[in-house]
Design a protein around this motif. Sequence first.
Motif, PDB file in Angstrom:
ATOM      1  N   LYS A   1       0.857  -1.190   0.000  1.00 33.73           N
ATOM      2  CA  LYS A   1       0.000   0.000   0.000  1.00 33.73           C
ATOM      3  C   LYS A   1       0.888   1.233   0.000  1.00 33.73           C
ATOM      4  O   LYS A   1       1.944   1.242   0.624  1.00 33.73           O
ATOM      5  CB  LYS A   1      -0.885   0.034   1.247  1.00 33.73           C
ATOM      6  CG  LYS A   1      -1.930  -1.054   1.283  1.00 33.73           C
ATOM      7  CD  LYS A   1      -2.833  -0.872   2.482  1.00 33.73           C
ATOM      8  CE  LYS A   1      -3.954  -1.899   2.456  1.00 33.73           C
ATOM      9  NZ  LYS A   1      -4.970  -1.610   3.459  1.00 33.73           N
ATOM     10  N   TYR A   2       0.443   2.263  -0.695  1.00 32.03           N
ATOM     11  CA  TYR A   2       1.106   3.561  -0.668  1.00 32.03           C
ATOM     12  C   TYR A   2       0.049   4.563  -0.272  1.00 32.03           C
ATOM     13  O   TYR A   2      -0.890   4.820  -1.019  1.00 32.03           O
ATOM     14  CB  TYR A   2       1.724   3.880  -2.035  1.00 32.03           C
ATOM     15  CG  TYR A   2       2.623   5.076  -2.003  1.00 32.03           C
ATOM     16  CD1 TYR A   2       3.760   5.088  -1.199  1.00 32.03           C
ATOM     17  CD2 TYR A   2       2.355   6.197  -2.765  1.00 32.03           C
ATOM     18  CE1 TYR A   2       4.606   6.188  -1.162  1.00 32.03           C
ATOM     19  CE2 TYR A   2       3.194   7.297  -2.745  1.00 32.03           C
ATOM     20  CZ  TYR A   2       4.310   7.288  -1.938  1.00 32.03           C
ATOM     21  OH  TYR A   2       5.151   8.380  -1.896  1.00 32.03           O
ATOM     22  N   GLU A   3       0.176   5.110   0.944  1.00 35.98           N
ATOM     23  CA  GLU A   3      -0.894   5.906   1.521  1.00 35.98           C
ATOM     24  C   GLU A   3      -0.401   7.228   2.082  1.00 35.98           C
ATOM     25  O   GLU A   3       0.723   7.309   2.582  1.00 35.98           O
ATOM     26  CB  GLU A   3      -1.563   5.124   2.666  1.00 35.98           C
ATOM     27  CG  GLU A   3      -2.079   3.772   2.242  1.00 35.98           C
ATOM     28  CD  GLU A   3      -2.607   2.944   3.391  1.00 35.98           C
ATOM     29  OE1 GLU A   3      -3.723   2.439   3.257  1.00 35.98           O
ATOM     30  OE2 GLU A   3      -1.903   2.815   4.412  1.00 35.98           O
ATOM     31  N   GLN A   4      -1.271   8.207   2.036  1.00 37.02           N
ATOM     32  CA  GLN A   4      -1.023   9.511   2.647  1.00 37.02           C
ATOM     33  C   GLN A   4      -1.678   9.506   4.020  1.00 37.02           C
ATOM     34  O   GLN A   4      -2.844   9.130   4.157  1.00 37.02           O
ATOM     35  CB  GLN A   4      -1.655  10.608   1.782  1.00 37.02           C
ATOM     36  CG  GLN A   4      -1.512  11.999   2.336  1.00 37.02           C
ATOM     37  CD  GLN A   4      -0.248  12.673   1.882  1.00 37.02           C
ATOM     38  OE1 GLN A   4       0.226  12.427   0.780  1.00 37.02           O
ATOM     39  NE2 GLN A   4       0.297  13.524   2.712  1.00 37.02           N
ATOM     40  N   GLU A   5      -0.913   9.891   5.047  1.00 42.02           N
ATOM     41  CA  GLU A   5      -1.449  10.079   6.395  1.00 42.02           C
ATOM     42  C   GLU A   5      -0.944  11.413   6.898  1.00 42.02           C
ATOM     43  O   GLU A   5       0.246  11.564   7.164  1.00 42.02           O
ATOM     44  CB  GLU A   5      -1.019   8.948   7.327  1.00 42.02           C
ATOM     45  CG  GLU A   5      -1.705   7.644   7.034  1.00 42.02           C
ATOM     46  CD  GLU A   5      -1.366   6.559   8.046  1.00 42.02           C
ATOM     47  OE1 GLU A   5      -0.836   6.869   9.129  1.00 42.02           O
ATOM     48  OE2 GLU A   5      -1.624   5.392   7.727  1.00 42.02           O
ATOM     49  N   GLY A   6      -1.844  12.361   6.994  1.00 45.95           N
ATOM     50  CA  GLY A   6      -1.429  13.715   7.357  1.00 45.95           C
ATOM     51  C   GLY A   6      -0.513  14.259   6.285  1.00 45.95           C
ATOM     52  O   GLY A   6      -0.819  14.200   5.100  1.00 45.95           O
ATOM     53  N   SER A   7       0.646  14.736   6.692  1.00 49.61           N
ATOM     54  CA  SER A   7       1.586  15.289   5.721  1.00 49.61           C
ATOM     55  C   SER A   7       2.619  14.258   5.257  1.00 49.61           C
ATOM     56  O   SER A   7       3.501  14.579   4.468  1.00 49.61           O
ATOM     57  CB  SER A   7       2.306  16.497   6.329  1.00 49.61           C
ATOM     58  OG  SER A   7       3.048  16.096   7.468  1.00 49.61           O
ATOM     59  N   SER A   8       2.504  13.019   5.747  1.00 52.25           N
ATOM     60  CA  SER A   8       3.484  11.977   5.408  1.00 52.25           C
ATOM     61  C   SER A   8       2.897  10.926   4.469  1.00 52.25           C
ATOM     62  O   SER A   8       1.712  10.630   4.521  1.00 52.25           O
ATOM     63  CB  SER A   8       3.961  11.270   6.681  1.00 52.25           C
ATOM     64  OG  SER A   8       4.581  12.178   7.554  1.00 52.25           O
ATOM     65  N   LYS A   9       3.766  10.371   3.641  1.00 47.05           N
ATOM     66  CA  LYS A   9       3.393   9.248   2.772  1.00 47.05           C
ATOM     67  C   LYS A   9       4.052   7.999   3.328  1.00 47.05           C
ATOM     68  O   LYS A   9       5.198   8.032   3.768  1.00 47.05           O
ATOM     69  CB  LYS A   9       3.858   9.495   1.343  1.00 47.05           C
ATOM     70  CG  LYS A   9       3.212  10.698   0.717  1.00 47.05           C
ATOM     71  CD  LYS A   9       2.663  10.364  -0.609  1.00 47.05           C
ATOM     72  CE  LYS A   9       1.954  11.608  -1.141  1.00 47.05           C
ATOM     73  NZ  LYS A   9       1.380  11.400  -2.400  1.00 47.05           N
ATOM     74  N   PHE A  10       3.318   6.895   3.300  1.00 39.37           N
ATOM     75  CA  PHE A  10       3.796   5.623   3.816  1.00 39.37           C
ATOM     76  C   PHE A  10       3.760   4.568   2.726  1.00 39.37           C
ATOM     77  O   PHE A  10       2.738   4.399   2.054  1.00 39.37           O
ATOM     78  CB  PHE A  10       2.908   5.142   4.974  1.00 39.37           C
ATOM     79  CG  PHE A  10       3.084   5.919   6.239  1.00 39.37           C
ATOM     80  CD1 PHE A  10       3.906   5.444   7.247  1.00 39.37           C
ATOM     81  CD2 PHE A  10       2.435   7.123   6.422  1.00 39.37           C
ATOM     82  CE1 PHE A  10       4.072   6.160   8.420  1.00 39.37           C
ATOM     83  CE2 PHE A  10       2.595   7.851   7.588  1.00 39.37           C
ATOM     84  CZ  PHE A  10       3.416   7.371   8.594  1.00 39.37           C
TER      85      PHE A  10
END
Length: 87
Positions: A26-35
């Motif tokens: 998975k490539y996800e945005q959480e707040g200002s960070s990408k994981f």
Amino acid sequence: MDLINKVREIVEPAISEAGYILDEVKYEQEGSSKFLRLIIDKEGFITVDDCVTVCRLVNPILDDKDPIEENYILDVCSKEKGSDYDE
């Protein structure tokens, strides 16, 4: 080829060779960070040590192949029953 499949193609052989299963990418945005999340499995239970092992294994591969141009956080985790990753 989309980013998820490209990452899977790059890291899955090494993960499999180490005795783990790459369950999901998975490539996800959480707040200002990408994981970039690599969700792994194996026979038995996944431990924190397993996640650290896989992280150390794939980190140099991802650095070398550089499939993601922007900054991200690599997160290797297990798919536990009842977790946010269940669908």
